[in-house]
Design an enzyme around this catalytic site. Structure first.
Site, short mmCIF file in Angstrom:
data_model
loop_
_atom_site.label_atom_id
_atom_site.label_comp_id
_atom_site.label_asym_id
_atom_site.label_seq_id
_atom_site.Cartn_x
_atom_site.Cartn_y
_atom_site.Cartn_z
N LYS A 1 46.56 2.18 11.02
CA LYS A 1 45.79 3.57 10.77
C LYS A 1 46.18 4.59 12.01
CE LYS A 1 43.41 2.27 7.21
NZ LYS A 1 43.34 2.98 5.90
N ASN B 1 44.29 6.17 -0.66
CA ASN B 1 43.08 5.57 -0.28
C ASN B 1 43.27 4.10 0.01
OD1 ASN B 1 39.89 5.29 0.11
ND2 ASN B 1 40.57 4.36 -1.96
N TYR C 1 45.41 -3.77 11.71
CA TYR C 1 44.58 -2.71 10.92
C TYR C 1 44.73 -1.48 11.72
CZ TYR C 1 41.02 -0.22 8.35
OH TYR C 1 40.15 0.62 7.64
#
Ligand code: NAD
Length: 250
Positions: free
Chosen positions: A162, A93, A158
């Protein structure tokens, strides 16, 4: 308290606050021995004390390896197995974000995002999968993002990281399936944590207006998906990227 994860041992990276902290609590409520991973001893121990005060009965522990250093991660995960007998669930996470426009982006910031958001996932997944393979199974759950489907208008590092999380998730689900290791990802929409608290209101309000369910996610909304995917209720789900984003399409 439910028994969805009774007898399991879980590790949650970035477990000191935000979504990770909610996952740690969810796993403890479900009966798992849960080890939270922090970036520093001080923050990890602070989170550990907080959880112990909130849930005195829970079996919770803390570690703080450098997540991008595979040998350090391996040693820490082996330590969990020795102490608690197994390592059944890994919630990858920990993550950072940045919204800088392309022409202002510093190369070292791009590296920093990729190092934590994807290279650490690789290191942690590999270390955990080694143990899970030897013990005959396990579950890995990665934190993706809703921006992993169509990118975002600024801050390209970012969403790039992902997209890579989704690629690693799908690839490892295929490679590790034969060892009874399930690999999935949760793709949260905008969620009320420190990561979002730093964004200006004029950026957040239009995003919320665009969410059909009319609100941003709470960390617990995301943690519920991590609980489901870690449990036997998801026994035949692997290679999935589960959006938890209030029906938003971006
Ligand atoms: P947060 O900033 O509250 O928490 C981030 C966690 O990552 C913290 O526990 C922090 O200690 C840890 N971390 C940061 N740098 C680290 C490092 N170098 N080494 C080890 N750990 C480190 O943010 P959050 O919103 O709870 O984010 C958790 C995950 O959810 C991230 O992967 C993030 O990309 C993802 N996510 C968040 C949102 C959102 O809107 N908040 C949306 C989609 C995805």
């Amino acid at each position: 308290m439910n028994n969805l994860l009774k007898g399991k041992v879980a590790v949650v990276t970035g477990g000191t606050r935000g979504i990770g902290y909610a996952i740690v609590k969810k796993y403890l409520e479900a009966g798992a021995i849960t080890v939270l991973c922090g970036s520093r001893e001080e923050t990890a121990m602070k989170a550990l004390e907080k959880i112990k005060a909130e849930m005195p009965e829970a079996q919770v522990d803390a570690i703080w390896p450098n997540l991008s250093d595979r040998s350090e991660v391996s040693a820490a995960f082996e330590g969990i197995k020795e102490r608690y007998g197994s390592l059944d669930i890994l919630a990858n996470n920990a993550g950072i974000s940045q919204n800088t426009p392309l022409f202002d982006y510093k190369d070292e910031d791009f590296d920093k995002i990729l190092n934590l958001n994807i290279k650490a996932l690789y290191a942690c997944s590999r270390a955990a999968a080694q143990i899970m393979k030897e013990q005959g199974g396990g579950v890995i759950i990665n934190t993706s993002s809703i921006v992993s489907f169509n990118g975002q208008g600024t801050g390209c590092g970012y969403p790039t990281s992902k997209f890579a999380v989704n690629g690693l998730t799908k690839s490892l689900s295929r490679e590790l399936g034969p060892y009874k290791i399930r690999v999935n990802a949760v793709a949260p929409g905008v969620t009320r944590t420190d990561m979002v608290a730093v964004l200006p209101d004029e950026m957040i309000q239009p995003i919320i207006k665009n969410i059909p369910m009319g609100r941003m996610a709470e960390p617990e909304d995301i943690a519920n998906a991590f609980l489901f995917l870690a449990s036997d209720l998801a026994s035949y789900i692997s290679g999935a990227i589960l959006p938890v984003a209030g029906a938003v399409v971006i």
